[in-house]
Every structure is written in C-alpha cells, then in structure tokens.
Design an enzyme around this catalytic site. Sequence first.
Site, short mmCIF file in Angstrom:
data_model
loop_
_atom_site.label_atom_id
_atom_site.label_comp_id
_atom_site.label_asym_id
_atom_site.label_seq_id
_atom_site.Cartn_x
_atom_site.Cartn_y
_atom_site.Cartn_z
N LYS A 112 0.86 -1.19 0.00
CA LYS A 112 0.00 0.00 0.00
C LYS A 112 0.89 1.23 0.00
CE LYS A 112 -3.65 -2.38 2.60
NZ LYS A 112 -4.43 -2.41 3.86
N GLY A 141 -7.29 -3.44 1.40
CA GLY A 141 -8.49 -3.34 2.21
C GLY A 141 -8.15 -3.34 3.69
N LYS A 197 -4.68 6.58 2.70
CA LYS A 197 -5.28 6.39 4.03
C LYS A 197 -4.22 6.38 5.12
CE LYS A 197 -4.05 1.87 4.65
NZ LYS A 197 -3.58 1.16 5.86
N ASP A 250 -10.71 0.68 4.78
CA ASP A 250 -9.32 0.70 5.23
C ASP A 250 -9.01 1.97 6.02
OD1 ASP A 250 -6.85 -0.42 5.53
OD2 ASP A 250 -6.25 -0.26 3.44
N ARG A 261 0.15 1.06 12.79
CA ARG A 261 1.43 1.74 13.02
C ARG A 261 1.31 3.23 12.69
NH1 ARG A 261 4.70 -2.22 9.12
NH2 ARG A 261 3.74 -4.16 9.81
N GLU A 287 4.31 3.17 6.73
CA GLU A 287 4.14 3.53 5.32
C GLU A 287 3.74 4.99 5.15
OE1 GLU A 287 4.87 2.28 2.57
OE2 GLU A 287 4.84 0.10 2.65
#
EC number: 1.1.1.94
Length: 337
Positions: A112, A141, A197, A250, A261, A287
């Site tokens: 992602k 997702g 997201k 998500d 995280r 991320e």
Amino acid sequence: MNTTVATSPITVLGAGSYGTALAIAFSRNGFPTYLWGHDPVHMQRLSEERQNNAFLPNIAFPDALHIEFDLASALSQSRDLLIVVPSHVFGEVIDKIKPYLRPDHRIAWATKGLERNTGRLLQEVIEEKLGTQHPLAVLSGPTFAKELAAGLPTAIALASNNEQFALEFQARIHCSKHFRVYINQDMIGVQLGGAIKNVIAISAGMSDGMGFGANARTALITRGIAEISRLGASLGANPNTFMGMSGLGDLVLTCTDDQSRNRRFGIMLGQGFSAQTAMDNIGQVVEGFYNAKEAYLLAQRQGIEMPITEQVYQVLFCGKNAQDVAASLLGRERKGE
C-alpha cells in the site's frame, strides 16, 4: 473452483508481518505457498521455528507453507506472484525479479503506497519496468496482519486488469470461511485508497495525541475520504471505490485502531515526539511516513487541494509541529461541505 486453481501454487515475496500473514492464509487453504524474504538470517529463523516470531508470534505455519532462500527458486515455483514489501523498496524488488520472470507469470501486490520520490502508482512502476504483458492485480483493504494470520474474519478488495486472474485469485481466497474478497474493476482507486489512508491515519493519530477527542478524529476521517476522492477523480478513478473496502473501510480501520502503526506514529507526533523517535519506538515500517511526501507531490502535480495531507507533510518534512497543524486546519476559510 476447478482443480487447476485448487492446486495452483503461489509465491509471496516479502516476509514481514503482512506478507507472512497472507502466506499463512493461502497455505491454510491448502495451496502450496512459497515465502521469500530478502534477509537470509530472518528466513533461516522462519524455516527453523516454523513461525514468524518477530512479527506474528505463536502462529504456526501450515504444512503447505514453504520457506525459500533463493529468489530465482521462489519465482520458479509458481505462475502467480504476490509482492508484499514496503512501498519505498517496491521498484527495487521489481528490478530484482525481472531477470527471472517467465512470460506466463502473473503479478499481484498487496503493498500500500506510492513510488518513492515520484508519487506514481505502483502499477505504473511495474509497467514501466516490465511492460504490459503480465496480468496484474492489486489486493487492498482493511486488514491487520495479526488478525488475518489468526484466522479472524477479514474482507478485502481485489482489482485486476485481467478478469481470469481476478476470478482465480478470488477463488483461492474463498476456500476460507474467514477471508472474503470483493472484485473491483478500478485499479487506480484501489491503489490510491490504500496509499493515502496511511497519511490520513497519521493526522488522526496526531489529533488523538493532542487529546482532541472523537469528534475531531471523525472529522479528519470524513474530510480525509473527501481528499482521497478528489485526487482519485483527477486520476480517473471510480468515486464508488472510495466507499468500499479499499477506501472508507481501510481508512476507518487505520484511523481508529491502535494496531495501526500509522495511527500510533501520529499519536506520538501529537504528544510532541520527533518523527525519528516515533519511528524507532514502533520498530517497523510506517508507510504513511514515506507516503506523505509522495501523496503531497501527486496532489501538487494534479492541482488538487488536500489540506490534511499537506499539513502532515509539513510536520514530517518542513519542521511544523502538531499544534501548528491544528491551528492551520481550524483556521482555514469557511466553505461548504
């Protein structure tokens, strides 16, 4: 499901928490599953202990899960590949697998994010490096690795440029009573929702870290999905995608649960810790830290207003603190919803 699909092996590239969880899910369904990771010491430990104690302790590997130490061997085992590595090394992994790819390989990914320093979608990275001859699919997702590996109920979206690949991938997952997949035709939207997201989740964490409460968190989620939708529309995504698993689903999960995280990282920023201290405390890839810059660059390139994303970028890369960001967002001029 036909016999060929039922016995088809799959190779998972990436032995972190999410890659391992997906490998467990596939092998639990009886598919021969080959798991490769870049760190030979880590892979040796997985092979000896038959579980990933670093990320998913006390969850035993099914017999159908095989550990691969050699990349060429891992790729030779399967027609279908699933890449699950951090977004900032995604391009490097594509470069590594390129010499070993066969014409019949089909490539999926559950990473992602956006390409580091460019903000490009990962599909663009693959097609630039490998061409367009391989069927592609993206899996995204609301999934936490620990729950997926433990066999708790999970639903996810799958988008592909090849209908047969999508249907066969879906059939694999639907062998399980606990793992459900919804096919989506919108590869752009599914990729984008999973990437942005993480940035919005950092903002929600910052808000909670400053003690702003549930009202503020919900406002950030709602305005966050508006930002994602605006950017998606500029890139040709289907607006409905952002109301589904890879969008709102998500986003809500990542913004509200402390398994995230990105949310925990944001909480520490809101409490006044530096980004480096927060990263060190979490101890795994965040991320959203990488994606904030890429999302900001992409929004600038598309000419799309994304104030939440911009303010997270300002905190991470321009020296702003969380209190400054809150003041900037709350002080924006009045406007309609």
